[in-house]
Design an enzyme around this catalytic site. Structure first.
Site, PDB file in Angstrom:
ATOM      1  N   LYS A 116       0.812  -1.217   0.000  1.00  0.00           N
ATOM      2  CA  LYS A 116       0.000   0.000   0.000  1.00  0.00           C
ATOM      3  C   LYS A 116       0.847   1.268   0.000  1.00  0.00           C
ATOM      4  CE  LYS A 116      -3.683  -2.535   0.139  1.00  0.00           C
ATOM      5  NZ  LYS A 116      -3.048  -3.836   0.011  1.00  0.00           N
ATOM      6  N   ASN A 235     -14.930  -1.617   8.159  1.00  0.00           N
ATOM      7  CA  ASN A 235     -14.101  -1.500   6.951  1.00  0.00           C
ATOM      8  C   ASN A 235     -14.229  -2.697   6.019  1.00  0.00           C
ATOM      9  OD1 ASN A 235     -12.890   1.025   7.841  1.00  0.00           O
ATOM     10  ND2 ASN A 235     -11.792  -0.229   9.331  1.00  0.00           N
ATOM     11  N   GLU A 288      -6.056   2.384  -3.003  1.00  0.00           N
ATOM     12  CA  GLU A 288      -5.167   1.236  -3.163  1.00  0.00           C
ATOM     13  C   GLU A 288      -5.552   0.499  -4.438  1.00  0.00           C
ATOM     14  OE1 GLU A 288      -5.866  -1.095   0.317  1.00  0.00           O
ATOM     15  OE2 GLU A 288      -7.691  -2.006  -0.471  1.00  0.00           O
ATOM     16  N   ASN A 290      -6.048  -3.469  -5.728  1.00  0.00           N
ATOM     17  CA  ASN A 290      -6.080  -4.889  -5.412  1.00  0.00           C
ATOM     18  C   ASN A 290      -5.725  -5.669  -6.666  1.00  0.00           C
ATOM     19  OD1 ASN A 290      -6.813  -4.828  -2.647  1.00  0.00           O
ATOM     20  ND2 ASN A 290      -8.902  -4.308  -3.228  1.00  0.00           N
ATOM     21  N   PHE A 348     -22.709  -8.340  15.275  1.00  0.00           N
ATOM     22  CA  PHE A 348     -22.182  -9.035  14.100  1.00  0.00           C
ATOM     23  C   PHE A 348     -21.053 -10.015  14.442  1.00  0.00           C
ATOM     24  CE2 PHE A 348     -24.068  -5.100  12.688  1.00  0.00           C
ATOM     25  CZ  PHE A 348     -24.837  -5.496  11.606  1.00  0.00           C
TER      26      PHE A 348
END
Length: 667
Positions: A116, A235, A288, A290, A348
């Protein structure tokens, strides 16, 4: 073209790749750990090779075992899927040394974009908009705090080798930076084997928008539109859609051209995704890249008509891209929901166990829409603690966004899962949320709209009326079945059930008259409205499907003592149908109070104890951390709910705990 490929992955993405390879006439090899011996991807592949214990670090992450599996089976190429080894520069190098083709970008591109910090430097050099931040390696919490103070709060602390939300924290103060740095670094080390983190400015009220690119080995790169991935929790993406409701054509072109410029700068030669953080004013900054296939790639496939896995395979085999930029057209709208094994009512937290029921909605046309379900499980599959908790990706396509969202909501209502906790009720509630439906999104959406966590809302308005009508029709069907039971003292024709009913839907009361007609059941409410309810539902089926007042509906149905539990359109309630006299008597019954958990800290999910942060006799204040439990690759800090004194500690570091296991007790 290849004759045989190996998929160095598991679960949903392995099954997804196998489907395309099978259509292309390519044989497939699956690899599996001890935990995945009976997994669906193993059954689907032409061959399967065992590669070690359940822990990914001893199986799916061991390069030598993947290479050896290729040698054993004669696989000519490897598709890495996403996660695991998909963005490890060492993996394609090892494959190349063994004479095996990597179905992904070249190692140099992975090195340039997978890190990154280095990727932001490359993006800046390619004239791509970047977020202000510190791109060097941060060695200590104190260093991180100093940098954050200079940049200005809030800041994002992020693993350099990260992805999928792992090793990422948002901090609004120096104290949060110090704690977030430690947690991000620890998660990064356990998930990626690389504990480097960096700090950058966090854009307030941001949206997460990404551009799909595909390149070949002949210098051609095109972009395939964008995906909006702003609905996130911790996130991690929850819902994705394509295209984005924010962008216009001019902004889409600018983002796409920057993504292509970055890909060409590193000689990118496969499918990849350039992610941007966007402001509500359509400003955007590189986040970023991927260097792999994204989890959410199906929404791009649905609006472009392209198979990204097939393109990756063909590019890896040396073929040129069959399309140029002018050939790319975006048609309609697609929405994807990630169905996870997690309990939305308990913050969650992950859930594990066996899928005693797994009945996804039927794939294919749904009116003018299309339903697609990418999954790696089937009824009877085991959801284990060792891997990502994803069960399936439910995708709907339609000509417009409103239609795609409505179709997604209907498909979620028809998705039946039992045996574990799952997030379908939450996803269904999101589909009916006015702000989501209007497209007013940001990465803070879930935190802002569900600040106290999630609890399925009580049905209201037309939703409540539909559920009450369905409950009355279900009860009427059950009564008719009772008349046919043999061995009763009176013959069926001598039995007469009252048609005047009271439907108690949670704390709501509906008076109705229920009559059978040739077409179905007519439910007439006390206010004079009459609804025709038609369905082929049979008792025991987990989903009631049919029409209510002419509109198609799907309702989750579970049996209760003298009633049914219903879930529909994001709402949930217990329904009981009584005669008028039974309703009068039921109102007199006392309500049993639920006992509390007392003075104990219970493990909220199955997990591994990473740390006990207190000692017996220690006084703690509300909000102070007590323990850290890791589950499904995420670290969860358990905090004190109130002030108190620790009396005894029942668990220790390294223990594997079940749900509600006692970690410690308070005096």
């Amino acid at each position: 073209m290849f004759d045989k490929i190996l998929i160095a992955n598991r679960g949903e993405i392995a099954c997804r790749i196998i489907k395309t390879a099978r259509r292309m006439g390519i044989k497939t090899v699956a690899v599996y750990s001890d935990a995945d011996r009976d997994a669906l991807h193993v059954a689907m592949a032409d061959e399967a090779v065992h590669i070690g214990p359940a822990a990914a670090a001893q199986s799916y992450l061991v390069i030598d075992k993947i290479v050896e599996a290729c040698r054993q089976t004669g696989a000519q190429a490897v598709h890495p899927g996403y996660g695991f080894l998909s963005e490890r520069e060492a993996f394609p190098k090892a494959l190349e040394a063994a004479g095996i083709v990597f179905i992904g970008p070249n190692p140099a591109a992975i090195a340039a974009m997978g890190d990154k910090i280095e990727s932001k430097k490359a993006a800046s050099a390619a004239q791509v908009s970047t977020v202000p931040g510190f791109l060097g390696v941060i060695e200590s919490p104190e260093h991180a705090v100093t940098i954050a103070d200079e940049i200005g709060y809030p800041v994002m602390i992020k693993a350099s080798a990260g992805g999928g939300g792992k090793g990422m924290r948002i901090a609004h103060s120096a104290g949060e930076v110090a704690e977030g740095f430690a947690r991000a670094r620890s998660e990064a080390a356990s998930s990626f084997g690389d504990d480097r983190v960096f700090v950058e400015k966090f854009i307030t009220d941001p949206r997460h928008i990404e551009i799909q690119v595909i390149g070949d080995k002949h210098g051609n790169v095109v972009y395939l539109g964008e995906r909006e991935c702003s609905i996130q929790r911790r996130n991690q993406k929850v819902i994705e859609e394509a295209p984005s409701p924010l962008l216009d054509e001019a902004t889409r072109r600018k983002m796409g051209e920057q993504a292509v410029a970055l890909a060409k700068a590193v000689n990118y030669d496969s499918a990849g995704t350039v992610e941007f953080v966007a402001g509500q004013d359509k400003s955007f900054y590189f986040l970023e890249m991927n260097t792999r296939l994204q989890v959410e790639h199906p929404v791009t496939e649905m609006i472009t008509g392209l198979d990204l896995v097939e393109l990756m395979i063909r590019v890896a085999a040396g073929e040129k891209l069959p399309i140029a930029q002018d050939d790319v057209t975006l048609n309609g709208w697609a929405v994807e929901s990630r169905v996870y094994a997690e309990d939305p009512t308990r913050n969650f937290l992950p859930s594990i166990g066996r899928l005693t029921t797994y009945r996804p909605p039927e794939e294919g046309p749904l009116g003018d829409a299309i339903v697609r379900n990418d999954t790696g499980v089937e009824e009877g599959s085991e959801i284990a603690i060792h891997y990502d908790p994803m069960i399936a990706k439910l995708v709907t396509w339609a000509p417009t966004r409103d239609e795609a969202v409505a179709s997604q909501a209907q498909a979620l209502d028809a998705f039946a899962i039992d045996g574990i906790r799952h997030n379908i009720p939450f996803l269904s509630a999101l589909m009916h949320h006015p702000r989501w439906q209007e497209g007013r999104l940001s990465t803070g959406f879930i935190a802002e709209e569900f600040p106290n966590g999630f609890e399925a809302p009580k049905p209201a308005g037309e939703v409540a009326r539909r559920m009450a009508a369905a409950a009355a029709a279900i009860d009427h069907l059950l009564n008719e079945r009772k008349r046919g039971i043999s061995g009763q003292m009176r013959e069926p024709f001598q039995l007469r059930f009252e048609n005047e009913r009271v439907v108690l839907l949670g704390d709501q009361r509906f008076e109705a008259t229920v009559e059978t007609t040739n077409d179905g059941v007519v439910v007439a409410f006390a206010d004079g409205t009459e609804w025709m309810v038609e369905s082929d539902w049979l008792p025991g089926e987990p989903v009631w499907t049919g029409t209510i007042d002419g509109e198609p509906a799907a309702i989750q149905v579970r049996s209760l003592l003298n009633g049914v539990s219903l879930q529909h359109a994001g709402a949930a309630a217990e329904a009981r149908v009584y005669t008028r006299r039974e309703a009068e008597l039921a109102a007199l019954m006392p309500v049993k109070e639920v006992a509390g958990s007392g003075k104990q800290l219970l493990c909220p999910m199955p997990g591994l104890v990473k740390s006990i942060m207190v000692t017996p006799g220690q006084e703690v204040k509300a909000g102070e951390p007590l323990a850290i439990v890791e589950a499904m690759k995420m670290e969860n800090v358990l905090r004190a709910e109130r002030d108190g004194t620790v009396q005894t500690i029942q668990a220790k570091e390294g223990d594997s705990l079940a749900v509600d296991a006692v970690i410690l007790e308070f005096a």
